[in-house]
Scaffold this active site. Structure first.
Site, mmCIF file in Angstrom:
data_model
loop_
_atom_site.group_PDB
_atom_site.id
_atom_site.type_symbol
_atom_site.label_atom_id
_atom_site.label_comp_id
_atom_site.label_asym_id
_atom_site.label_seq_id
_atom_site.Cartn_x
_atom_site.Cartn_y
_atom_site.Cartn_z
ATOM 1 N N GLY A 1 0.716 -1.023 -0.185
ATOM 2 C CA GLY A 1 -0.177 0.065 0.168
ATOM 3 C C GLY A 1 0.974 1.270 0.213
ATOM 4 O O GLY A 1 2.348 1.142 -0.446
ATOM 5 N N ASP B 1 -2.190 2.425 8.607
ATOM 6 C CA ASP B 1 -3.191 1.687 9.401
ATOM 7 C C ASP B 1 -3.265 0.915 10.041
ATOM 8 O O ASP B 1 -3.448 0.877 11.756
ATOM 9 C CB ASP B 1 -4.164 1.187 8.892
ATOM 10 C CG ASP B 1 -4.879 2.694 7.598
ATOM 11 O OD1 ASP B 1 -4.258 3.066 7.906
ATOM 12 O OD2 ASP B 1 -6.257 1.921 7.015
ATOM 13 N N GLU C 1 -18.387 10.398 -0.227
ATOM 14 C CA GLU C 1 -17.642 10.678 -1.801
ATOM 15 C C GLU C 1 -18.856 9.582 -2.843
ATOM 16 O O GLU C 1 -19.347 9.380 -3.531
ATOM 17 C CB GLU C 1 -16.252 10.124 -2.192
ATOM 18 C CG GLU C 1 -15.646 11.414 -1.220
ATOM 19 C CD GLU C 1 -13.730 10.982 -1.837
ATOM 20 O OE1 GLU C 1 -14.005 10.896 -1.599
ATOM 21 O OE2 GLU C 1 -13.741 12.005 -1.811
#
Lengths: 437, 437
Positions: free
Chosen positions: A20, A307, A177
């Site tokens: 990521g 994260d 969104e």
């Protein structure tokens, strides 16, 4: 015949779990370091998660927000990639257990990101759809189009409405969104593709447990986002929690019920630490405690970034936000410190988070953005949002394809990719009756 | 609340089964005709099959060669689309049986195309992969990349080679183009993505039963295609038939055996006529006999066009070739005749095939093309091939996205979409041993 990139004797191996934002930046910054980098990921691509919702809503091809990891590092000689699932850690032996075998490391960095958090509600988990992976995004797209196709076959409004009630749970950027994109599907696409269905049959809900949307931004931005979504026809409910969902009906904390076959969940994420990490340093949301150098508590050569890492400071007692910027900056910090360690330079630098701002788009010409002390709204914020996302996308081809899709959509109000790629796609409602139209 | 496009009383209904080249052209040409058009397809998109092999070989996004059928006809008021599988015909009642119910028609046109023909060899059918659908193309792409990723985990050359022996069966344009694309993967992508694997481990085979490739073109073109493929390293075998395949080893008619886990089959196609069509007018390859007006033999208001239709003339005693041009022209012919029938004009015009030529690309700067009495080879033929395919693609967005992918690939020698989109993608070979590299 296999020619492995065997490092020279004594070259230490840095294993990075996850391709990521954090893992990639870390590996890039180690380009010229005297190490062998081994990256493991369960997928062979880096996923640009911020645009996932556009794949879900038929605005972008799945392939245009994924970039092959081998392509990113093709000219980096000290880099090796393997597709693998990581299953356990034996830190005492410096061994990582994976689906493709045990792997020795000298330095290990978990950059495994996060997964959807249903907060233990098994019933919701069973029936809701997460919004974290490319597979989920493609499934959402297929599912949504299928709901419209099936609606055409029904006569009773009471049967159609649950198919066209789309509920987003979670008022963060993803939920906002996604709700905006659904509202635009309703406004621009539905009347053209499904003129036989009244637009009033479709409803978009956005449910947030806290008192306002975009809790990470200013109250003014929250208010602007709420206004813009409401103007687009989204039914926004704040201070509201989904108590139950059985795939057919949502029960809200207000007592209200909504009949819906589609619950999209972005109300939270959690880390999924590997077996072998001490349970006492794992937070309830799965994040693993690290010190200011991103070393997992109790380890010196095992790190966590992004994260999955729980690092706290005075301003962030519950840890840094689980966003790309933190992961990218922690990757750079760990790379810098690893280089010092390799040079036996003891002056390691603790991580310091620089908040570059945040933004969310609501729809055509509408976004909110906050950075460098500025607050932007409307058209200009939207342009900034597009520019930042385009520039952050990996690969020239992806940038160009996304740009063309946006350009095309802006001028035609069309969404190009509203197709169902699925085996047995036509196995929709079986009516076995005469079709009338 | 549903607002069906109910035709005015007395407006006849034309049902078109299939949204391929033939069905689409027919529906378009009926735009201003006083009919209600109902198109059924099991998918909600038109698929540009000539470029499928580029999706299989990571050169194009799946979405860029598919165009939503609702988008094509959004401004055509007399058009209705439904996703449905057709299951039977009750011609005496003018009823088509479908997965979504029975449907009355006044005129019915089968434009259902063709599917892969394994000529009754069940063992091959079980283990080979067809090349007709978008799902198959995406699966091939996932599978091929997975073979490479798995090869990296093996040490023994004898275990790796069957993974990287890719066999195409069928020397028509699809097989030739696919073999060329695989050879280019080997030449341009493999050394960059998998430097640890020697290129000599990968082999591309093209097997054709007749004496030459591209049997529909001139001997000169066959020869040029053979030369170009051989120069790219493809092992071409003509006059050779695959007798058996168990998923691991192919046995050829020459007695030779090839160890391969990948058999891609484009050696033939067949029609799949619906239940209710008289068996005596169905050819062994599933095509349905039609007269010169494309009316199915024994019917006056049921037509077949394209691959599913068997129309013969003196030059084509076995029927016209199963290619897009025939379908497109037959669609136009049926549309013209239907308009005459509606006006009670008895001067119906029999179909006359105009061969516009054919072409196949082998790779970068290499193609063969024949049209208007000309034969083109090499760079110029390749440019013509690209122009014809780009112009034939439906939709401005698709044209642009394909053009960009080609442009990008031409200058970078890269293929942008070599990603595996699949649940559990990392569940590759389980070794449960120490990984060494």
């Amino acid at each position: 015949m296999i020619q492995p990139n065997v490092p020279e004797a004594g070259v230490p191996r840095v294993v990075i779990v996850g391709g990521g934002f954090g893992g990639i930046n870390l590996a890039k910054k180690l380009k010229n370091a005297p190490v062998q980098i081994v990256m493991l990921d369960r997928n062979n691509y880096h996923l640009f998660q911020p645009l996932l919702y556009q794949v879900s809503t038929a605005g972008l091809e799945a392939d245009s927000i994924a970039f092959p990891l081998r392509g990113i590092f093709k000219s980096q000689k000290n880099f090796i990639f393997r597709m693998a699932e990581v299953t356990g850690l034996r830190a005492a032996e410096n061994i990582l257990e994976t689906g493709i075998g045990d792997l020795h490391y000298d330095y290990l960095v978990f950059a495994t990101g996060s997964t959807t958090n249903f907060f233990g509600n098994k019933l919701i988990e069973e029936h809701a759809i997460g919004m974290k992976s490319l597979i989920e995004a493609v499934q959402i797209r297929n599912y949504v189009i299928k709901q419209f196709e099936e609606s055409l076959l029904l006569k009773d409004e009471a049967e159609i409405k649950p198919k066209l009630n789309f509920v987003m749970v979670g008022g963060g950027p993803t939920g906002v969104e996604m709700a905006g994109a659904f509202a635009e599907l309703r406004k621009y696409i539905m009347p053209k593709d499904y003129p036989e269905l009244s637009v009033s049959l479709m409803n978009v809900y956005l449910i947030e447990s806290s008192p306002r949307l975009l809790a990470g931004m200013s109250e003014e931005s929250s208010e602007k986002a709420l206004e813009a979504l409401t103007a687009l026809g989204v039914k926004v409910m704040v201070k509201t929690v989904v108590k139950e969902y059985d795939g057919k009906t949502l029960t809200l904390s207000t007592g209200e019920k909504i009949d819906s076959q589609s619950l999209f969940w972005s109300a939270g994420v959690k880390g999924v630490p590997v077996n072998g990490i001490a349970p006492e340093i794992i937070a309830p949301n799965g994040r693993v405690q690290v010190n200011g150098l991103n070393q997992i508590v109790g380890h010196t050569n095992v790190y966590a970034i992004g994260d999955i890492a729980l690092m706290t400071d005075e301003i962030h007692p519950k840890g840094y936000p689980m966003v790309a910027q933190v992961a990218i900056q922690q990757g750079a910090n760990v790379a810098a410190n690893l280089k010092k360690i390799l040079k036996k330079d003891p002056a390691l630098v603790p991580f310091k988070y620089k908040d570059l701002g945040s933004m969310a788009t609501i729809g055509r010409n509408k976004a909110v953005a906050e950075f460098a002390g500025m607050k932007l709204y409307g058209y200009f914020a939207w342009m900034v949002w597009m520019a930042v996302h385009l520039l952050s996308l990996l690969g020239f081809r992806n940038k160009l394809v996304v740009f063309i899709n946006w350009f095309y959509r802006y001028f035609t109000f069309e969404r190009g990719t509203r197709i169902i790629i699925k085996r047995g796609a036509a196995n929709i409602v079986k009516l076995r009756q005469t079709v009338n139209f």
